[in-house]
Design a protein around this motif. Sequence first.
Motif, short mmCIF file in Angstrom:
data_model
loop_
_atom_site.label_atom_id
_atom_site.label_comp_id
_atom_site.label_asym_id
_atom_site.label_seq_id
_atom_site.Cartn_x
_atom_site.Cartn_y
_atom_site.Cartn_z
N VAL A 426 0.93 -1.16 0.08
CA VAL A 426 -0.07 0.09 -0.14
C VAL A 426 0.99 1.23 -0.16
O VAL A 426 0.50 2.18 -0.69
N ILE A 427 1.84 1.31 0.73
CA ILE A 427 2.94 2.35 0.78
C ILE A 427 3.31 2.56 -0.67
O ILE A 427 3.63 3.79 -0.80
N ASP A 428 3.81 1.49 -1.03
CA ASP A 428 4.58 1.68 -2.51
C ASP A 428 3.68 2.20 -3.66
O ASP A 428 3.94 2.78 -4.33
N GLY A 429 2.11 1.84 -3.37
CA GLY A 429 1.38 2.10 -4.54
C GLY A 429 0.52 3.34 -4.18
O GLY A 429 -0.41 3.61 -5.13
N THR A 430 0.67 4.02 -3.38
CA THR A 430 -0.04 5.24 -2.99
C THR A 430 1.00 6.22 -2.21
O THR A 430 2.43 5.66 -1.96
N THR A 431 0.62 7.37 -2.05
CA THR A 431 1.33 8.61 -1.51
C THR A 431 1.14 8.81 -0.04
O THR A 431 1.51 9.71 0.60
N LEU A 432 0.14 8.18 0.67
CA LEU A 432 -0.37 8.55 1.82
C LEU A 432 0.55 8.73 2.82
O LEU A 432 0.40 9.49 3.97
N ALA A 433 1.67 7.70 3.00
CA ALA A 433 2.53 7.68 4.20
C ALA A 433 3.35 8.76 4.18
O ALA A 433 3.90 9.37 4.97
N GLU A 434 3.43 9.71 2.87
CA GLU A 434 4.25 10.55 2.76
C GLU A 434 3.69 12.05 3.05
O GLU A 434 4.15 13.02 3.32
N ILE A 435 2.15 12.01 3.09
CA ILE A 435 1.73 13.31 3.68
C ILE A 435 1.30 13.50 5.00
O ILE A 435 0.88 12.71 5.60
N ASP A 436 1.99 14.62 5.41
CA ASP A 436 1.92 15.10 7.02
C ASP A 436 0.52 15.84 7.18
O ASP A 436 0.27 16.08 8.37
N ARG A 437 0.02 16.31 6.29
CA ARG A 437 -1.01 17.16 6.48
C ARG A 437 -2.19 16.50 7.41
O ARG A 437 -2.50 15.42 7.41
N GLU A 438 -2.75 17.31 8.17
CA GLU A 438 -3.90 17.03 9.24
C GLU A 438 -5.05 17.97 8.84
O GLU A 438 -4.92 19.27 9.02
N ILE A 439 -6.33 17.73 8.85
CA ILE A 439 -7.33 18.51 8.47
C ILE A 439 -7.48 19.09 9.76
O ILE A 439 -7.75 18.68 10.72
N SER A 440 -7.80 20.49 9.79
CA SER A 440 -8.20 21.33 11.02
C SER A 440 -9.81 21.37 11.18
O SER A 440 -10.42 21.00 10.34
N LEU A 441 -10.15 21.86 12.47
CA LEU A 441 -11.58 21.88 12.65
C LEU A 441 -12.26 22.79 11.73
O LEU A 441 -13.23 22.50 11.26
#
Length: 572
Positions: A426-441
């Motif tokens: 999943v880490i190889d096939g997506t970029t999710l692990a690289e995304i640090d963003r956190e949605i704010s309230l």
Amino acid sequence: MTEYIIKNGHVFDAVSGLKGDVADVCMKDGKIVDKVGKSATVIDAAGKTVMAGAVDIHTHVAGPKVNLGRWYRPEDKFRLGERCSAKLNPNTRIEGGFSIPTVFKTGYEYARMGFAFLMEAAMPPLYARHVHEEIRDTPIQDEAALPVFGNNWFMFEYLKNGEIDNAAAYVAWILRQTKGYGIKCVNPGGSEAWGWGLNCLTVNDPVPYFEITPKEIVDGLIQTNEHLKLPHSVHLHSNNLGNPGNYTTTLDSLKIAEGHKANNDFGRETVLHHTHLQFHSYGGTSWADFESKAKEVMDYVNKQKNISIDTGNVTLDETTTMTADGPFEYHLGALNHLKWANVDVELETSAGVVPYIYGKNVKVCEMQWAIGLEIALYAKDMMRTMITTDHPNAGPFTRYPRVYAWLMDKEYRDAQLNGFKWSSKVIDGTTLAEIDREISLYELSQMTRAGPAKVLGLSKSFGGLAPGMNANVAVYNIDPDKMPKGLDLENAFSKAAYFFKDGVKCVENGVVLESEPVGKFTYWVDAKVPESKQVIHDVSEKFLKYYSVSLGNYEVVDHYAPHQKVIEIEEA
């Protein structure tokens, strides 16, 4: 009505521009007001988060396919740990169901999470009476429904011939007959092709017999929508859903909106809403090399200001898929070998229902989970990006708090990601692990309140806390100064500390206090256009030749939708 003032809470409201400011929210006579009298009931929200009532822009909660799911899935009715059979609350009806809850549980669960408005996203016109019966019986929530037009014989003929005036007259007639809200398009042309054992997998595949393409259908529907000045844009479920490599079809579908401009008096700036985008953002040539193309799709969406989207987040549950995309459901049933139901709705649409398990140890499901989160995290305009699960297709709406927590807490989503059996794939096939963003309230308030209300053309009443708007207010046990994480955040969104619907306190500490408040309405659009003799002739002829009901039994009469809010549009 009782007057209320909610004091000392951290208010997040994109309409008023409040980003966690400590402010008072006043309610009187079902509306937000500037101030209330000294006798008003005070709610102390110190250390809590205050938002407007949420708006679900895309859900499947009423109608024949939902009821079919309830009929043929008795195993869904009672699940350990879910609110179900016992009637423990004197203010509510008996609750049951997980992925396809009863209408009663649907209304209560949405209220517990702080929701005020639901858009039923696919109404077959022939079965509109059934849809409205279930909307009528769903407690607390205001609702509307989108009739489907993307595989309609009348529309094929008018759009193929460039008869936008006739297409508009027919759409306006359907909206009046069905008490519908706008134009929904599912797998344009493909569901009709399914009647011939075929499908339309690109925007240029011709529909058998009618010789019109999905591109021509979507383009014509956008023209029709703007000609009518409808509150909402065309609501599109594009072709080739769920297949590896389908992101190219998605981009081709989104590009159809280029050059079109919004034409309405409701504040809507978009001409196309693409729903459950997660299912349409896949790369690869097979399930073996399946990969995410969320970034490529969102790069395009971010640049095009006349497009809005919702996410379609997979929640990793056993659920019940249901869609007017008949060929997809046949394909899914062939993949998982579970129950399959399919129906052709005469001249209008088709549908299918198939149970599905998004397994936490199944690589494809893990990838889908990651892609849905990427869609939201790559978004730049949160007013055009809405959070959904395409309930119940990617998972039940009751998992919204879990999706919020994944988006708002990187540590929480990384724990899920790293706990997968196929995490390295999943880490190889997506970029999710690289995304640090956190949605704010504040961003969450845009994605779940102000954004969907604006895109639906309801921003004068829903999605905000400005004076004059409906007094739909949710208070959560979330202190922004001591932000909860992970499961604590999820639990806080699952059980609102308070929820007010039209100024009535319906929920306190997750318990439903009032299940039938004043102000439960069905919204529909009355679009006025010059009468078309051609449309009158075509409708009369086809009802006599093809329909199983008479024209006189087609209309949704007031008995089925007794409490209505009619949005009237001046003659186009």
